[in-house]
Every structure is written in structure tokens, then in C-alpha cells.
Scaffold this motif. Sequence first.
Motif, short mmCIF file in Angstrom:
data_model
loop_
_atom_site.label_atom_id
_atom_site.label_comp_id
_atom_site.label_asym_id
_atom_site.label_seq_id
_atom_site.Cartn_x
_atom_site.Cartn_y
_atom_site.Cartn_z
N UNK A 181 0.89 -1.18 0.00
CA UNK A 181 0.00 0.00 0.00
C UNK A 181 0.92 1.22 0.00
N UNK A 182 0.46 2.27 -0.64
CA UNK A 182 1.31 3.44 -0.75
C UNK A 182 0.43 4.68 -0.85
N UNK A 183 0.71 5.68 -0.02
CA UNK A 183 -0.15 6.86 0.02
C UNK A 183 0.69 8.14 0.00
N UNK A 184 0.12 9.16 -0.62
CA UNK A 184 0.78 10.46 -0.72
C UNK A 184 -0.21 11.55 -0.35
N UNK A 185 0.23 12.50 0.48
CA UNK A 185 -0.57 13.69 0.75
C UNK A 185 0.29 14.90 0.41
N UNK A 186 -0.22 15.74 -0.47
CA UNK A 186 0.55 16.89 -0.94
C UNK A 186 -0.26 18.15 -0.72
N UNK A 187 0.38 19.22 -0.21
CA UNK A 187 -0.29 20.51 -0.13
C UNK A 187 0.42 21.48 -1.07
N UNK B 207 -6.18 -0.44 -11.18
CA UNK B 207 -5.20 -0.66 -12.22
C UNK B 207 -4.11 0.42 -12.26
N UNK B 208 -4.21 1.43 -11.36
CA UNK B 208 -3.20 2.50 -11.34
C UNK B 208 -3.54 3.49 -10.25
N UNK B 209 -2.74 4.56 -10.11
CA UNK B 209 -2.92 5.52 -9.02
C UNK B 209 -4.36 6.01 -8.89
N UNK B 210 -4.80 6.17 -7.63
CA UNK B 210 -6.19 6.55 -7.34
C UNK B 210 -6.20 7.84 -6.53
N UNK B 211 -6.90 8.85 -7.03
CA UNK B 211 -7.06 10.13 -6.29
C UNK B 211 -8.20 9.99 -5.30
N UNK B 212 -8.04 10.63 -4.14
CA UNK B 212 -9.10 10.64 -3.13
C UNK B 212 -9.51 12.10 -2.89
N UNK B 213 -10.28 12.69 -3.81
CA UNK B 213 -10.56 14.13 -3.71
C UNK B 213 -11.41 14.51 -2.50
N UNK B 214 -12.34 13.64 -2.08
CA UNK B 214 -13.19 14.01 -0.94
C UNK B 214 -12.37 14.05 0.35
N UNK B 215 -11.42 13.12 0.48
CA UNK B 215 -10.54 13.12 1.66
C UNK B 215 -9.67 14.38 1.64
N UNK C 154 -7.19 11.07 13.00
CA UNK C 154 -6.67 10.03 12.11
C UNK C 154 -7.77 9.05 11.67
N UNK C 155 -8.63 8.66 12.64
CA UNK C 155 -9.66 7.66 12.28
C UNK C 155 -10.66 8.25 11.28
N UNK C 156 -10.89 9.58 11.35
CA UNK C 156 -11.83 10.20 10.40
C UNK C 156 -11.21 10.28 9.00
N UNK C 157 -9.91 10.57 8.96
CA UNK C 157 -9.24 10.60 7.65
C UNK C 157 -9.26 9.18 7.05
N UNK C 158 -8.95 8.19 7.89
CA UNK C 158 -8.94 6.80 7.39
C UNK C 158 -10.34 6.39 6.94
N UNK C 159 -11.37 6.79 7.69
CA UNK C 159 -12.75 6.41 7.33
C UNK C 159 -13.15 7.06 6.00
N UNK D 256 -3.06 6.17 4.07
CA UNK D 256 -3.44 7.55 3.71
C UNK D 256 -3.45 8.44 4.95
N UNK D 257 -4.03 7.92 6.04
CA UNK D 257 -4.10 8.72 7.27
C UNK D 257 -2.69 9.03 7.78
N UNK D 258 -1.79 8.07 7.67
CA UNK D 258 -0.41 8.31 8.14
C UNK D 258 0.31 9.32 7.24
N UNK D 259 0.07 9.25 5.95
CA UNK D 259 0.71 10.21 5.03
C UNK D 259 0.23 11.63 5.34
N UNK D 260 -1.07 11.77 5.60
CA UNK D 260 -1.61 13.10 5.93
C UNK D 260 -0.97 13.62 7.22
N UNK D 261 -0.88 12.77 8.22
CA UNK D 261 -0.28 13.21 9.49
C UNK D 261 1.17 13.63 9.30
#
Length: 282
Positions: free
Chosen positions: A196-202, A217-225, A239-244, A269-274
Motif C-alpha cells: 500500500x502506498x499513500x501520498x498527501x501533498x499541499x 489498475x493504477x494511481x487513485x485520487x481521493x478528492x473528498x478526503x 486520524x480515524x476520520x481521515x482513514x474512514x 493515507x491517514x499516516x501520510x496526511x499526518x
Amino acid sequence: MKLPPFALHVPRTLDEALALRAALGSDAKVLAGGQSLLPMMRYRMLRPYALIDITRVVSLTRLDTTPVVRIGAAVTHADVERCTQAGVLFDLLRAHAADIAFLPVRGRGTVVGSLVHADPAGDWPLLLTALDATVELGSLRGRRAVALRDFIRGAMDSDVQVDEIALAATLPERASGLLRWGRCKLMHRAGEFASASALALQGADGRWACWLGAIDPGPLALPATAARLPAAGGALPARRDIAASALDEILAARPHIDPLAASRHAQAMARAVEQAWQGVTA
Ligand SMILES: Cc1cc2nc3c(=O)[nH]c(=O)nc-3n(C[C@H](O)[C@H](O)[C@H](O)COP(=O)(O)OP(=O)(O)OC[C@H]3O[C@@H](n4cnc5c(N)ncnc54)[C@H](O)[C@@H]3O)c2cc1C
């Protein structure tokens, strides 16, 4: 490594490489770092009768950092890891490169080769898609540029025509204004591909982008998160809300995913955001 027989061509100029690509046709393959191609040949998944080694073409070995980042097709993961340019974006590029496999792989494998290979578990398709990169391609017919989001058509499927060589990947100017990043690559063992691999960019405008990799099949954007994260000031959701939120988006976008894998991606994803929020940049 016992390989099937093949003719090796080692052009020294781009014109020569493109002429070979046009002349040798569909049964020949471009050889970059060989870190994916040669194992596939070893296991007889591919039997090209000729390889065109592009690593001696000097113009393809360039890694430009200003005014925009342009990564030539012979630039290796280790070249990016060693890049000395200062800045948040370069801290991210270096950290991302350093997390790929082991040094012998990083010293040969190329960034652009990873994009062409389009392995869903590959690290560069994730980061460079999130940064909105463009791939430049060349042939004797001319040049074209394709957004990486369109270039990767699916797992192990990229938009390279039979007479083309991918010449470089270029980042848009706004990538250089990156404010914060966080990344979380989960592996079963050190040096392996991500499970699993997550990125959070500002970005410079304060807006967040959240992306997942190592997912078919390839990278997935999570726009609502991403939209739930504060642009400036304010408090970070728990963290639990970001993960949910991430989990909801993953299940909506990939309804057939294994629930355990979905949960792993959401936690990543939650860890990347933190990490991004805490301002860890290297
Ligand atoms: C043990 C091991 C561990 C690894 N771990 C990771 C990891 O954790 N993360 C990760 O992202 N990757 C990993 N890799 C893969 C590695 O990063 C490869 O470098 C990458 O997948 C392909 O790049 P390459 O330059 O070696 O391409 P090659 O193997 O030379 O080529 C791959 C394919 O792309 C085509 N191609 C390459 N360049 C071009 C071009 N410029 N134009 C047109 N076609 C081209 C080739 O013809 C071939 O079909 C690992 C590899 C190994 C062997």
C-alpha cells in the motif's frame, strides 16, 4: 541471468536511437535500466530479437531542476536520490527515490522506464501522477507530449507507439511551489514493492491532493478526503476520520477490492496526511 538470444544496439545519439526504433519494429524493445525488462526476458515472458539500449544517449541522461523539473529517460532512481537541489519538492523526490528497492536496482532502474512499464505497484507512477507530470515521446514522425494520467492506460499498459521512445517526464511549474508532503509506503519486507502506498501533498494554493498507489489498475485520487483537510490554520481531522473518509472513497472507486487491502490503503493515507501536517519533509 540466462537470457534468450538478442541483438544489442547501443546508439550514442537520439537520432540514431529513433532511427533504430523505426527500423527494428515491434519485436525490438527499448532497454533502459533493464530492471523489469531483463527479468521478463529471463522468464521468457518476452522474447525481443533486439534491444535498443538508450542509456548512452547523453541528452537522455539530463535531470533538469529549473525552471521546471525535467527527468530524461536515462535518469536513474539513484540520480534523483543524489540530486542536490534545495526545496520541499526535491526533498520529496529524494525520499521517494531512496525508498525504491536496493541500491543496485536504484543505480540502474530509470524513472521514465518505470512510467512506461506502468506497474501498479511502481513508485514513480504514483508520485508523478499526483504531481501532474507530462511524458514527452519522440519518433522519426515527430514529438508529442501526453499527460501521465492519460499515458498510463492501465496495469502494465502505457501509451508508447511501436516506433516511439519516451524521452522525458516533466513536472508543471506549480509543482515547485509544493508546501508540504507526507508519504507512507507499506511493504511486507524492506526493499520490496509496496503493498500500500499513500501520498498527501499541499500545493502553494493551500489545496491538498491525496493519492494512493500499489492499487489496481493504477494511481487513485481521493478528492473528498483531500477536501476535508484545512488549507491554512484550522485543525486536522482525527486520524480515524481521515482513514474512514479514505476507506469510503476506495470502496466506491474499487468496489471489488479485498476489504483488508482497502483498510491498509486507508490507514496508509491517514499516516501520510499526518506526516505532511507535522511538516516532515525528509
Ligand atoms: C528486486 C527489484 C525490486 C524493485 N522494487 C521496486 C520498487 O519498490 N518500486 C518501484 O517503483 N520499482 C521497483 N523495481 C522496478 C525498478 O524500479 C525498474 O527500474 C522499473 O520498473 C523499470 O525501469 P527500467 O529503467 O529498469 O526499465 P526497463 O526494465 O529497461 O524497461 C521496462 C519496460 O519499459 C520499456 N521502456 C523503458 N524505457 C523506455 C523508454 N524510454 N521508451 C520506451 N520504452 C521504454 C522497455 O522496453 C520495457 O518494456 C524493482 C525491481 C527489482 C529488480
